[in-house]
Design an enzyme around this catalytic site. Sequence first.
Site, PDB file in Angstrom:
ATOM      1  N   THR A   1       0.859  -1.191   0.000  1.00  0.00           N
ATOM      2  CA  THR A   1       0.000   0.000   0.000  1.00  0.00           C
ATOM      3  C   THR A   1       0.896   1.242   0.000  1.00  0.00           C
ATOM      4  OG1 THR A   1      -0.217   0.357   2.397  1.00  0.00           O
ATOM      5  CG2 THR A   1      -1.690  -1.265   1.404  1.00  0.00           C
ATOM      6  N   GLY A   2       0.386   2.301  -0.627  1.00  0.00           N
ATOM      7  CA  GLY A   2       1.198   3.522  -0.733  1.00  0.00           C
ATOM      8  C   GLY A   2       2.326   3.346  -1.733  1.00  0.00           C
ATOM      9  N   ALA A   3       2.011   2.679  -2.869  1.00  0.00           N
ATOM     10  CA  ALA A   3       3.066   2.345  -3.848  1.00  0.00           C
ATOM     11  C   ALA A   3       3.272   3.423  -4.901  1.00  0.00           C
ATOM     12  CB  ALA A   3       2.718   1.017  -4.525  1.00  0.00           C
ATOM     13  N   SER A   4       2.459   4.476  -4.884  1.00  0.00           N
ATOM     14  CA  SER A   4       2.542   5.444  -5.990  1.00  0.00           C
ATOM     15  C   SER A   4       3.705   6.420  -5.859  1.00  0.00           C
ATOM     16  CB  SER A   4       1.232   6.236  -6.086  1.00  0.00           C
ATOM     17  OG  SER A   4       1.033   6.977  -4.897  1.00  0.00           O
TER      18      SER A   4
ATOM     19  N   GLY B   1       7.192   7.900  -2.958  1.00  0.00           N
ATOM     20  CA  GLY B   1       7.907   7.782  -1.686  1.00  0.00           C
ATOM     21  C   GLY B   1       8.463   6.378  -1.450  1.00  0.00           C
ATOM     22  N   ILE B   2       8.378   5.944  -0.206  1.00  0.00           N
ATOM     23  CA  ILE B   2       8.993   4.676   0.212  1.00  0.00           C
ATOM     24  C   ILE B   2       8.352   3.488  -0.526  1.00  0.00           C
ATOM     25  CG2 ILE B   2       9.451   3.182   2.191  1.00  0.00           C
ATOM     26  CD1 ILE B   2       9.178   5.741   3.980  1.00  0.00           C
ATOM     27  N   GLY B   3       7.027   3.500  -0.625  1.00  0.00           N
ATOM     28  CA  GLY B   3       6.318   2.383  -1.262  1.00  0.00           C
ATOM     29  C   GLY B   3       6.666   2.241  -2.732  1.00  0.00           C
TER      30      GLY B   3
ATOM     31  N   SER C   1       6.417   4.722  12.825  1.00  0.00           N
ATOM     32  CA  SER C   1       7.306   5.884  12.965  1.00  0.00           C
ATOM     33  C   SER C   1       8.096   5.787  14.263  1.00  0.00           C
ATOM     34  CB  SER C   1       6.475   7.161  12.962  1.00  0.00           C
ATOM     35  OG  SER C   1       7.293   8.247  13.341  1.00  0.00           O
TER      36      SER C   1
ATOM     37  N   TYR D   1      -1.448  11.903  14.337  1.00  0.00           N
ATOM     38  CA  TYR D   1      -0.483  11.004  13.688  1.00  0.00           C
ATOM     39  C   TYR D   1       0.042   9.955  14.668  1.00  0.00           C
ATOM     40  CZ  TYR D   1       3.587   9.551  10.871  1.00  0.00           C
ATOM     41  OH  TYR D   1       4.523   8.829  10.154  1.00  0.00           O
TER      42      TYR D   1
HETATM   43  N1  LIG Z   1       8.803  10.232   5.447  1.00  0.00           N
HETATM   44  C1  LIG Z   1       9.111  10.059   6.721  1.00  0.00           C
HETATM   45  O1  LIG Z   1       9.933  10.789   7.310  1.00  0.00           O
HETATM   46  C2  LIG Z   1       8.479   8.933   7.495  1.00  0.00           C
HETATM   47  C3  LIG Z   1       8.966   8.667   8.777  1.00  0.00           C
HETATM   48  C4  LIG Z   1       8.377   7.642   9.512  1.00  0.00           C
HETATM   49  C5  LIG Z   1       7.345   6.900   8.975  1.00  0.00           C
HETATM   50  N2  LIG Z   1       6.885   7.181   7.708  1.00  0.00           N
HETATM   51  C6  LIG Z   1       5.784   6.373   7.180  1.00  0.00           C
HETATM   52  O2  LIG Z   1       6.165   5.824   5.945  1.00  0.00           O
HETATM   53  C7  LIG Z   1       5.002   5.565   5.163  1.00  0.00           C
HETATM   54  C8  LIG Z   1       5.223   6.049   3.738  1.00  0.00           C
HETATM   55  O3  LIG Z   1       5.400   7.454   3.801  1.00  0.00           O
HETATM   56  P1  LIG Z   1       6.202   8.296   2.701  1.00  0.00           P
HETATM   57  O4  LIG Z   1       7.161   9.133   3.433  1.00  0.00           O
HETATM   58  O5  LIG Z   1       6.671   7.425   1.594  1.00  0.00           O
HETATM   59  O6  LIG Z   1       5.021   9.263   2.222  1.00  0.00           O
HETATM   60  P2  LIG Z   1       4.531   9.762   0.798  1.00  0.00           P
HETATM   61  O7  LIG Z   1       5.673   9.969  -0.111  1.00  0.00           O
HETATM   62  O8  LIG Z   1       3.607  10.881   1.071  1.00  0.00           O
HETATM   63  O9  LIG Z   1       3.703   8.489   0.251  1.00  0.00           O
HETATM   64  C9  LIG Z   1       2.509   8.112   0.889  1.00  0.00           C
HETATM   65  C10 LIG Z   1       1.871   6.989   0.083  1.00  0.00           C
HETATM   66  O10 LIG Z   1       0.614   6.666   0.703  1.00  0.00           O
HETATM   67  C11 LIG Z   1      -0.426   6.772  -0.280  1.00  0.00           C
HETATM   68  N3  LIG Z   1      -1.657   7.285   0.319  1.00  0.00           N
HETATM   69  C12 LIG Z   1      -1.802   8.443   1.008  1.00  0.00           C
HETATM   70  N4  LIG Z   1      -3.096   8.627   1.349  1.00  0.00           N
HETATM   71  C13 LIG Z   1      -3.765   7.547   0.873  1.00  0.00           C
HETATM   72  C14 LIG Z   1      -5.126   7.142   0.890  1.00  0.00           C
HETATM   73  N5  LIG Z   1      -6.066   7.905   1.488  1.00  0.00           N
HETATM   74  N6  LIG Z   1      -5.473   5.983   0.302  1.00  0.00           N
HETATM   75  C15 LIG Z   1      -4.539   5.223  -0.308  1.00  0.00           C
HETATM   76  N7  LIG Z   1      -3.239   5.533  -0.359  1.00  0.00           N
HETATM   77  C16 LIG Z   1      -2.857   6.678   0.215  1.00  0.00           C
HETATM   78  C17 LIG Z   1       0.115   7.792  -1.286  1.00  0.00           C
HETATM   79  O11 LIG Z   1      -0.464   7.598  -2.563  1.00  0.00           O
HETATM   80  P3  LIG Z   1      -1.669   8.464  -3.169  1.00  0.00           P
HETATM   81  O12 LIG Z   1      -1.482   9.887  -2.748  1.00  0.00           O
HETATM   82  O13 LIG Z   1      -1.534   8.217  -4.629  1.00  0.00           O
HETATM   83  O14 LIG Z   1      -2.905   7.843  -2.604  1.00  0.00           O
HETATM   84  C18 LIG Z   1       1.585   7.408  -1.354  1.00  0.00           C
HETATM   85  O15 LIG Z   1       1.767   6.327  -2.227  1.00  0.00           O
HETATM   86  C19 LIG Z   1       3.838   6.249   5.896  1.00  0.00           C
HETATM   87  O16 LIG Z   1       3.075   5.280   6.576  1.00  0.00           O
HETATM   88  C20 LIG Z   1       4.532   7.165   6.877  1.00  0.00           C
HETATM   89  O17 LIG Z   1       3.747   7.405   8.041  1.00  0.00           O
HETATM   90  C21 LIG Z   1       7.430   8.162   6.961  1.00  0.00           C
END
Ligand SMILES: NC(=O)c1ccc[n+]([C@@H]2O[C@H](COP(=O)([O-])OP(=O)(O)OC[C@H]3O[C@@H](n4cnc5c(N)ncnc54)[C@H](OP(=O)(O)O)[C@@H]3O)[C@@H](O)[C@H]2O)c1
Length: 273
Positions: A31-34, A36-38, A162, A176
Amino acid sequence: MDLLKGILYPKHTIDLTTLKRNFEGKWVVITGASRGIGYELAKTLIAAKANLFLISRSEDELISLCEEANNAGRKAMYKAIDLRDRSALEQFCVDLKQQLPEVDYLFVNAGKSIHRKLTDSFDRLHDFDRTMDLNFRSLVALSLALQPSLKSTKGKIIYTSSISTLYPSAPGWSAYHASKEAANVWCRTADAEFASFGVKMKIAYMPLVHTAMSDVNSVYKKMPAYSAKEAADILAYLAINRRRSYMPWWARISAPIAYFISPIIRFFYRHLI
Ligand SMILES: NC(=O)c1ccc[n+]([C@@H]2O[C@H](COP(=O)([O-])OP(=O)(O)OC[C@H]3O[C@@H](n4cnc5c(N)ncnc54)[C@H](OP(=O)(O)O)[C@@H]3O)[C@@H](O)[C@H]2O)c1
C-alpha cells in the site's frame, strides 16, 4: 553532514541475489506504492522478480509500475482506492481475497502525517477520523482480509510505523502518533494471535525519510535522513530477516533515556512550546 548521515542512517542494502532468493515468484502487496517509500519498494521488488499487487489513490503511477513489472516478465495488478473510504475498502477486501489466494508479504505502508495542535482542532474531528482510517484501520482491514492468503504461505505483514512513537508524545502530533501507536499495539497483539498459523507481524519504526510527506516541513528537509530508496531497503531487510521490528541503533539508546526523563520533557513541552 555526510559523515553524520552515515553514522545516524546506516544503509541496509541487500544484494540482488539475496532479494531474488526471498522474493522471486512471491506475491507481494504494497500500500502507498505510488510514491515515496512504497514506490521505491515496488521498484526494488520488480528487480527481485516478485509479483506485485500495488495500492494507492494515484492510478497513473500504479499503471506505469505494473507496466514496468509486466515488461520485465512479472505478474502485477493494482487497485486505485482511497483507503479511508470505508465502503470502498470493504468491497475491495472482498475482491482482494478472491484475486489473491496466496500472499507472501503484505507491506502496509500508505500513510498520512498531520501536524496540528489540539487548540487548532476544536472543529476538526475529521482530521482524527481520516488519519486513523488510513494509518490504523486500513492495516486492520487488509490484514484480516488477507489472513487466509497469508496463512497458506506462512506470510509476513510489515507495517511502516514511525520512530516518533518510541518517544514522549510531542505537541501537535496527536492524530499522527495516536494512529501509528494504535497500529503498533495492534501489530504486537496480532503477532501473538496469528503465531498459531505461522503469520508474522513486523514493525519498522522508521526515522526521518526525505519524501513528499516529510519535506513539507522546511526544518526536516534540511536534516540528515534516509532517502526513500534507503527506507525501502530497510522494509525489504526487515521482511526477510528474523527480527520482529526495526529501529535505528540510536533509538535503542535514546528512547529508554527519553522515557526515563519524560517528566522533564513534558515540562518543556508544557511551558516552552
Ligand atoms: N517520510 C518520513 O519521514 C516517514 C517517517 C516515519 C514513517 N513514515 C511512514 O512511511 C510511510 C510512507 O510514507 P512516505 O514518506 O513514503 O510518504 P509519501 O511519499 O507521502 O507516500 C505516501 C503513500 O501513501 C499513499 N496514500 C496516502 N493517502 C492515501 C489514501 N487515502 N489511500 C490510499 N493511499 C494513500 C500515497 O499515494 P496516493 O497519494 O496516490 O494515494 C503514497 O503512495 C507512511 O506510513 C509514513 O507514516 C514516513
